[in-house]
Design a protein around this motif. Structure first.
Motif, mmCIF file in Angstrom:
data_model
loop_
_atom_site.group_PDB
_atom_site.id
_atom_site.type_symbol
_atom_site.label_atom_id
_atom_site.label_comp_id
_atom_site.label_asym_id
_atom_site.label_seq_id
_atom_site.Cartn_x
_atom_site.Cartn_y
_atom_site.Cartn_z
ATOM 1 N N SER A 44 0.826 -1.205 0.000
ATOM 2 C CA SER A 44 0.000 0.000 0.000
ATOM 3 C C SER A 44 0.861 1.255 0.000
ATOM 4 C CB SER A 44 -0.922 0.005 1.216
ATOM 5 O OG SER A 44 -0.174 -0.068 2.422
ATOM 6 N N ARG B 106 -11.839 -6.806 -16.089
ATOM 7 C CA ARG B 106 -11.784 -7.210 -14.686
ATOM 8 C C ARG B 106 -13.077 -7.904 -14.251
ATOM 9 N NH1 ARG B 106 -8.628 -2.447 -11.292
ATOM 10 N NH2 ARG B 106 -6.987 -2.050 -12.822
ATOM 11 N N ARG C 248 0.526 -11.193 -8.931
ATOM 12 C CA ARG C 248 0.709 -9.743 -9.068
ATOM 13 C C ARG C 248 1.576 -9.380 -10.263
ATOM 14 N NH1 ARG C 248 1.808 -8.328 -2.660
ATOM 15 N NH2 ARG C 248 0.776 -10.183 -1.825
ATOM 16 N N ARG D 160 -10.549 -11.718 -9.186
ATOM 17 C CA ARG D 160 -9.191 -11.426 -9.642
ATOM 18 C C ARG D 160 -8.338 -12.678 -9.525
ATOM 19 N NH1 ARG D 160 -4.064 -9.748 -8.267
ATOM 20 N NH2 ARG D 160 -3.303 -7.867 -9.320
ATOM 21 N N ASP E 28 1.214 -14.875 -5.232
ATOM 22 C CA ASP E 28 0.202 -15.101 -4.185
ATOM 23 C C ASP E 28 0.164 -16.565 -3.769
ATOM 24 O OD1 ASP E 28 -0.672 -12.480 -3.813
ATOM 25 O OD2 ASP E 28 -2.088 -12.608 -5.487
ATOM 26 N N GLU F 178 2.096 -5.388 -9.778
ATOM 27 C CA GLU F 178 1.065 -4.492 -9.289
ATOM 28 C C GLU F 178 0.539 -5.032 -7.968
ATOM 29 O OE1 GLU F 178 -1.731 -4.728 -12.535
ATOM 30 O OE2 GLU F 178 -2.983 -6.193 -11.472
ATOM 31 N N ASN F 179 -0.084 -4.159 -7.176
ATOM 32 C CA ASN F 179 -0.715 -4.649 -5.952
ATOM 33 C C ASN F 179 -2.130 -5.131 -6.268
ATOM 34 O OD1 ASN F 179 -2.366 -2.338 -6.078
ATOM 35 N ND2 ASN F 179 -1.240 -1.262 -4.459
ATOM 36 N N HIS F 180 -2.854 -5.573 -5.284
ATOM 37 C CA HIS F 180 -4.158 -6.165 -5.544
ATOM 38 C C HIS F 180 -5.211 -5.141 -5.973
ATOM 39 C CE1 HIS F 180 -2.930 -9.812 -2.889
ATOM 40 N NE2 HIS F 180 -2.622 -10.012 -4.163
ATOM 41 N N ASP F 181 -4.898 -3.854 -5.830
ATOM 42 C CA ASP F 181 -5.792 -2.818 -6.356
ATOM 43 C C ASP F 181 -5.475 -2.464 -7.800
ATOM 44 O OD1 ASP F 181 -7.187 -2.559 -3.947
ATOM 45 O OD2 ASP F 181 -5.698 -1.139 -3.157
ATOM 46 N N LEU G 260 -3.555 -13.007 -15.401
ATOM 47 C CA LEU G 260 -3.900 -11.708 -14.826
ATOM 48 C C LEU G 260 -4.049 -10.656 -15.920
ATOM 49 C CD1 LEU G 260 -4.386 -9.959 -12.350
ATOM 50 C CD2 LEU G 260 -1.901 -9.664 -12.148
ATOM 51 N N PRO H 152 -5.125 -15.077 -8.868
ATOM 52 C CA PRO H 152 -3.997 -14.892 -7.949
ATOM 53 C C PRO H 152 -2.758 -14.417 -8.699
ATOM 54 C CG PRO H 152 -4.395 -17.226 -8.350
ATOM 55 C CD PRO H 152 -5.532 -16.488 -8.985
#
Length: 529
Positions: A170, A481, A489, A485, A445, A365-368, A473, A487
């Motif tokens: 984050s 999307r 990143r 999502r 992940d 990328e992060n999960h957002d 992904l 797993p």
């Protein structure tokens, strides 16, 4: 496994002016992934120091107000409180370019003055090649009364804003200004190494060589010298305490300290012709690669570096290169962005031409869905040799700035199949394989305890698993999307190719300003490090 097959020999180090050992045995190395983990450990170790202990550090940027834990202390508080307890605190921080150029002159100066006021001594060090920097990130903690507790930290993490992130990505609540594509608190991926054992003495020597070098701190910069004199800055290093004996052996890891120092005038007393053991160490390891080179790097620039990978890929048909890089440069703008882009595009194109099906480049990328800025400098070769440091895979880091890395070879074999992935008899080693797996578990992940590692051990299976996850992904994003999502990143990295008109000016700017050459003229002409 013969250490000389992987590590540089004294002759290959080619710097008899230094007192650094060729390598050290009996060490214990531990990767600290992300700034939050490193900063938390650093606070615990520094707070345990007592009067007469040593705290030496070097840094590229130091923000005095950076909180090392959510509730503090800050960098300045931690080091100043140590000095007030009687700890001998000494630091070398790059003097830096002006803040108006997005550098950190005032921050580094403020850190120096805060620690000085508490009884420590931090020098602003500009003994670099013109246009260069001191990029080493090192903290050495010595306890002369109990050397078994000595520890050092070396790697890619500065003591500054944006670095205190964790696996959730984050970002650090105290960010630095970056490209807006990374959001208001840019997610940050980084790695530092904690080491114990005799290598702490070698890293202590690295600090001491720079501290005692007789070259003036404001070398070749009379205006900076005048400003410093007017401010009352400390321009003369005080003597250091006597160097303690090396800590006793404590683990199964052999560690070779690799460094970069440019060829400068006046010469460094400890590297009269510069030192390029970072470049030489990577070159030797990459040439021994047979199945898998895994790297994480902030830049991955330079045709000279790319040619090394391209040659290895050409000579060994089972070899794969997997790289994790930032999705976007950290800078933006019409003038700054193109030179940052053209170097990587050029290097990756060279590698792809050598082995288009065996070069796999990803970003994170992060999960957002916010891109993660990859600042780590990590390399693992065939799950045998591993390195963590401050140096990027580019010509600047290998020849022009000061850099510091630790290459690790583990005596402990990893018996999980394949036990000898390269087929050279070296055998997979626990440290190198575990480092790669820890990083891949996060990126994919996977279970952090290793319960889902089965398809990540064999190089061919591992490459297939990583590629499949990244492609899935990517398809999820392309499909709007829709649904859960997937797993992971990682996403396939697709560098943008610049228009030819932009390349006309961006390529020379990149070569001359962003990725300069710090080698002596004879080495440039010979094309050697």
């Amino acid at each position: 496994m013969t250490l000389r097959d992987w590590f540089l020999t004294a002759q290959e180090r080619a710097n008899p002016g230094s007192e650094l050992p060729v390598w050290t045995d009996g060490n214990l190395a531990e990767p600290l992934i992300h700034g939050a983990a490193y900063f938390d450990r650093l606070v615990s170790e520094v707070e345990s120091l007592s009067a007469g202990d040593h705290l030496f550090f070097t840094d590229w940027r130091g923000d005095p107000d950076e909180r090392l834990r959510p509730d503090g202390p800050t960098v300045a508080q931690l080091f100043a409180q140590a000095a007030q307890r009687g700890v001998i605190v000494k630091g070398l921080v790059w003097r830096s370019h002006l803040d108006t150029l997005s550098y950190s002159e005032s921050e580094n100066r403020d850190l120096s003055e805060a620690i000085r006021a508490a009884g420590g001594e931090v020098l602003l060090d500009q003994r670099v090649r013109r246009g260069g920097s001191h990029h080493q990130k090192l903290v050495v903690l010595r306890r002369p009364g109990d050397p078994s507790r000595d520890i050092a930290f070396a790697g890619g993490i500065d003591l500054c804003h944006s670095r205190r992130d964790d696996a959730g990505h984050s970002g650090d609540p105290q960010p630095v200004g970056m490209s807006p594509r990374y959001g208001p608190t840019p997610p940050w991926h980084d790695v530092q190494l904690a080491v114990r054992g005799p290598v702490v003495g070698a890293l202590d020597t690295t600090f001491r060589e720079r501290w005692t070098d007789p070259m003036p701190l404001d070398s070749e910069n009379p205006m900076a010298y005048l400003r410093d004199r007017l401010r009352g800055s400390d321009l003369r290093p005080d003597p250091l305490p006597e160097q303690p004996a090396d800590p006793p052996p404590c683990g199964p890891h052999h560690v070779q300290v690799l460094r970069t120092y440019p060829a400068v005038r006046p010469r460094y007393s400890f590297a009269p012709d510069g030192e390029r053991t970072v470049a030489r160490g990577y070159t030797k390891a990459v040439r021994r690669a047979r199945r898998l080179i895994y790297l994480e790097d902030q830049y991955l620039w330079s045709t000279e570096v790319a040619e090394l990978f391209a040659q290895a890929l050409h000579e060994h048909p089972d070899l794969h290169l997997v790289a994790v890089v930032p999705r976007h440069p950290d800078v933006d703008g019409r003038l700054a962005l193109p030179p940052n882009m053209v170097g990587r595009e050029q290097a990756l194109s060279l590698c792809h031409r050598a082995a288009p099906e065996r070069v796999h480049v990803f970003d994170v990328e992060n999960h957002d869905g916010t891109p993660v800025y990859v600042h780590a400098k990590v390399c693992v070769v065939d799950d045998v040799w591993a390195s963590v440091g401050s140096d990027n895979f580019n010509r600047r880091s290998w020849t022009h700035d000061s850099e510091l890395s630790c290459a690790v070879l583990d005596d402990t074999r990893d018996e999980r199949a394949p036990a000898d992935p390269a087929g050279l008899g070296d055998g997979a080693r626990v440290f190198a394989r575990d480092l790669r797996l820890r990083l891949w578990r996060e990126h994919l992940d996977r279970d952090p305890g290793g319960a889902q590692d089965d398809d990540l051990l064999d190089p061919a299976d591992a490459v297939a698993a990583v590629t499949a996850a990244a492609d899935e992904l990517d398809r999820w994003h392309a499909g709007g999307r829709a649904g859960p999502r997937p797993p992971g990143r990682l996403r396939p990295h697709r560098p943008e190719r610049l228009p030819w008109r932009t390349r006309l000016w961006a390529l020379p700017a990149y070569r001359l300003v962003y990725d300069p050459d710090g080698r002596p003229l004879r080495a440039r002409r010979a094309g050697t490090w």
